[in-house]
Design a protein around this motif. Sequence first.
Motif, short mmCIF file in Angstrom:
data_model
loop_
_atom_site.label_atom_id
_atom_site.label_comp_id
_atom_site.label_asym_id
_atom_site.label_seq_id
_atom_site.Cartn_x
_atom_site.Cartn_y
_atom_site.Cartn_z
N ARG A 196 -11.70 6.34 3.62
CA ARG A 196 -10.54 5.60 3.08
C ARG A 196 -10.58 4.15 3.55
O ARG A 196 -10.26 3.23 2.79
CB ARG A 196 -9.24 6.25 3.52
CG ARG A 196 -9.02 7.55 2.82
CD ARG A 196 -7.55 7.87 2.70
NE ARG A 196 -7.38 8.97 1.79
CZ ARG A 196 -6.39 9.05 0.94
NH1 ARG A 196 -5.48 8.10 0.88
NH2 ARG A 196 -6.27 10.07 0.13
N ASN B 172 2.36 1.85 -3.32
CA ASN B 172 1.36 2.23 -4.33
C ASN B 172 0.75 3.59 -4.02
O ASN B 172 -0.12 4.06 -4.75
CB ASN B 172 0.25 1.16 -4.34
CG ASN B 172 -0.52 1.16 -5.63
OD1 ASN B 172 0.08 1.26 -6.70
ND2 ASN B 172 -1.85 1.07 -5.54
N SER B 173 1.23 4.22 -2.95
CA SER B 173 0.57 5.44 -2.49
C SER B 173 0.97 6.66 -3.33
O SER B 173 2.03 6.68 -3.95
CB SER B 173 0.93 5.70 -1.02
OG SER B 173 2.29 6.01 -0.93
N ARG B 174 0.08 7.63 -3.29
CA ARG B 174 0.36 8.89 -4.00
C ARG B 174 1.50 9.64 -3.31
O ARG B 174 2.25 10.36 -3.96
CB ARG B 174 -0.89 9.76 -4.00
CG ARG B 174 -1.94 9.25 -4.97
CD ARG B 174 -3.15 10.18 -4.97
NE ARG B 174 -4.29 9.48 -5.55
CZ ARG B 174 -5.53 9.63 -5.13
NH1 ARG B 174 -5.80 10.42 -4.11
NH2 ARG B 174 -6.52 8.98 -5.71
N ILE C 191 0.85 -1.21 0.00
CA ILE C 191 0.00 0.00 0.00
C ILE C 191 0.87 1.25 0.00
O ILE C 191 0.62 2.21 -0.74
CB ILE C 191 -0.95 -0.02 1.23
CG1 ILE C 191 -1.98 -1.14 1.05
CG2 ILE C 191 -1.64 1.32 1.41
CD1 ILE C 191 -2.78 -1.45 2.30
N LEU C 192 1.94 1.20 0.80
CA LEU C 192 2.85 2.35 0.84
C LEU C 192 3.49 2.60 -0.53
O LEU C 192 3.57 3.72 -1.01
CB LEU C 192 3.94 2.10 1.90
CG LEU C 192 4.97 3.21 2.06
CD1 LEU C 192 4.32 4.46 2.65
CD2 LEU C 192 6.12 2.75 2.97
N THR D 25 9.10 6.55 -5.38
CA THR D 25 8.49 5.24 -5.66
C THR D 25 9.52 4.22 -6.15
O THR D 25 9.63 3.10 -5.62
CB THR D 25 7.37 5.40 -6.70
OG1 THR D 25 6.47 6.39 -6.23
CG2 THR D 25 6.63 4.08 -6.88
#
Lengths: 421, 306
Positions: free
Chosen positions: B208, B100-102, B97-98, B110
């Motif tokens: 969320r 893939n985070s914005r 999740i991290l 990234t």
Amino acid sequence: MKTTLTRLMASAAILTITSMAASADVELTFRFNDSEREEMRAALDEFEAANPGITVELQTIAWGDSRDQFLREAAVGQGPDVVHIAFVWTQEMAEAGILRSIEELEGYQPLPNGFDDFIATELTEYEGQHWGLPWSADTWAMVYRTDVLAEAGISDLPTTWDELLADSRTIVENTDSVGFSFPAGNQIWFPVNYFLWSNGQEFISADGNGGYELGASADEVATAMEYFSTYIEEGLVSESILSIDVPHDPALMQALLDGDQAMALMPTNTFRQLLAAYEETHPGEDIPLQSGVMMAGSQAPQTHLGGRTLVVNANSDHPEEAWRLVQYLAAAPLFENYYVNQFPAQRSLLSQIDYRPEESGFSTQLAEHTRTWGAYASSGAGVGQMWNVTARAFGTALSGQSSASDTAADLLEELERMIAN
Amino acid sequence: MTLSPKLRNRITIFMMLFPTFLLLIAFYVYPTLYNLQLSFTDITLLQLRQGGDPVGLSNYIEFLTSNSFFDIALNTVFWLTAVTVALRLFLGLCFAILLNSRFLAEIRMTTIARLILLVPWATPPVVAVIAWRWLFDPRHGPINDLLLTTGLIDDPVAFMSNLTTVWPAIVTIVVWNTTPLVAVSLLAALQTVPEDLHEAAEIDGATRWQQFRFITLPFLTPTISVLALMSVIWTFNNFVYVWLATSAGPGTYTNVLATEVYIRAFIDLRLGYSAAIGVTMAVVMAVFGALYFRYFGLTEMQDKVG
């Protein structure tokens, strides 16, 4: 056409000659497990020069893996020609049918001083024949940092297990060093046996009727466990020794070199390596390392007469050449020039050894206070297997995983099963 | 005589698969059956030439009724498998999740973060264990140095010898070395979640957490299920981490089924007994796999996801 035919015939002739020459060469493999690989390679180069047509490939493998590796290979017709094994593996490997007997090999060329010149030959005997040539001999003795003992106010070396414990307490109290530390993993097998033997006990004894029985009670084994546990429980040594399998573990060796540890026990070659390491790091200085005899209990101290054997694989296609290599390796020059940290397992050579002053403890121990594995080996229980189950049991007790009394009872039950089998 | 097209097809398929069947028989079926046969004998490494004698089920009975069986089973099922797989899946999901985070994209981290994550996975287990043993070393290890310097402990901790710390230490090594695979797999699955679902949910006022619970997680479930199954089987049978870290010690405190197989076969030399343990492990995993598919059928999960 004629030219082509001539060339073909010439090529065929060259190929034939080449293949004949190649088949005249013998390639031996020697599996050697000690750390002196470079020295051994140099010795083998000398052997090759003296024996044209024979080349020797030197293989090395860790001691921990060597036994089962050779057993697996030999069972399927493979394996090195000459193998370096422990004294106590010889009988079981003979029983497995993977060795050639000394009696057969002496048919090629007798030993210069006869087989009786070698020590501990009974450990190589199986069904009336001998299956290995005792190569190097060793035993364990105590090693001390005399400067740390002096700093702690200890003037006399300990002579009993109780004194050893008391001195360890004194050293921890009066200095920044630990007193006695030991490998509490796999090779705790050695101090444990020394403890039992010096108290008139042993794991397996002859029963006097041609059979074998347990030679120690559960209480006696538990007492041994509790003795060694005391060092950890009282904080006299770090419990990290539970992960230390061998006396030459860098943690123990470095602690001795640095003076962080005052007392240890180890085999001869490890002490020689320790002395060499100290001399290298402290050139020209007095050496504060001294060896001494093992601790006594209710009886005199005793350590094992151990060592290594050279055996010839039953699958070897070149037993005569392999035997020639074995004889070369057992000769005096090898121990004088190459394999200098080891003692030869021959009476005629042992008597010629010049001990350094620091090694006097080992000299006395070897001459006066050693015994063979005796009933452990002749009972068929298998010294290797006994060693492993004992080390695991002591680890269980020393780590606090299980009580000494329960663990001792379980251990003796397992040993009884091994005797029965 | 002419063969029907259907029969011809079947023969063709069989002929094409036949070499593979032969390979499977040679390299899987035969060793498995041979191992099964050994498990009913008392063969030892010293008797390989002579062979062992049949002993019926006594190897199985001895193992299943031994004093150490419960401890070994507990170590294998709880510490080595359940704890490490659960941690791996949880941490893997967090990392995925991290990654893939914005947030990471906004600070242009990234790619670097993904590369860093792969380092533990690219480290061979042998190297990982040796490195961690050094980190945990009571005399020279940086972890002890740090704990001593910060005053959290007064004396060095022998992580690999202390009964309280040895399993957490092993779990740390396993999780460190294997979590990246889970994270990368889940990251790939995360990237298949349609963005418009999140947008629609956001318009509908979903929080969320609700978006994660009702959109993301269902998409990830098939991947998590496969990863869990593979991780369990792989970890349950794993030998390397425990053996290299502690050799099943101190004593036998961290002994697991795979190390017991090794100890019995190559230290105690009892091949027959060791084979019986191996067969037991295979049966346990087969039962686990069957139950897993029965209750967490992957096809059904695919259907649920849609």
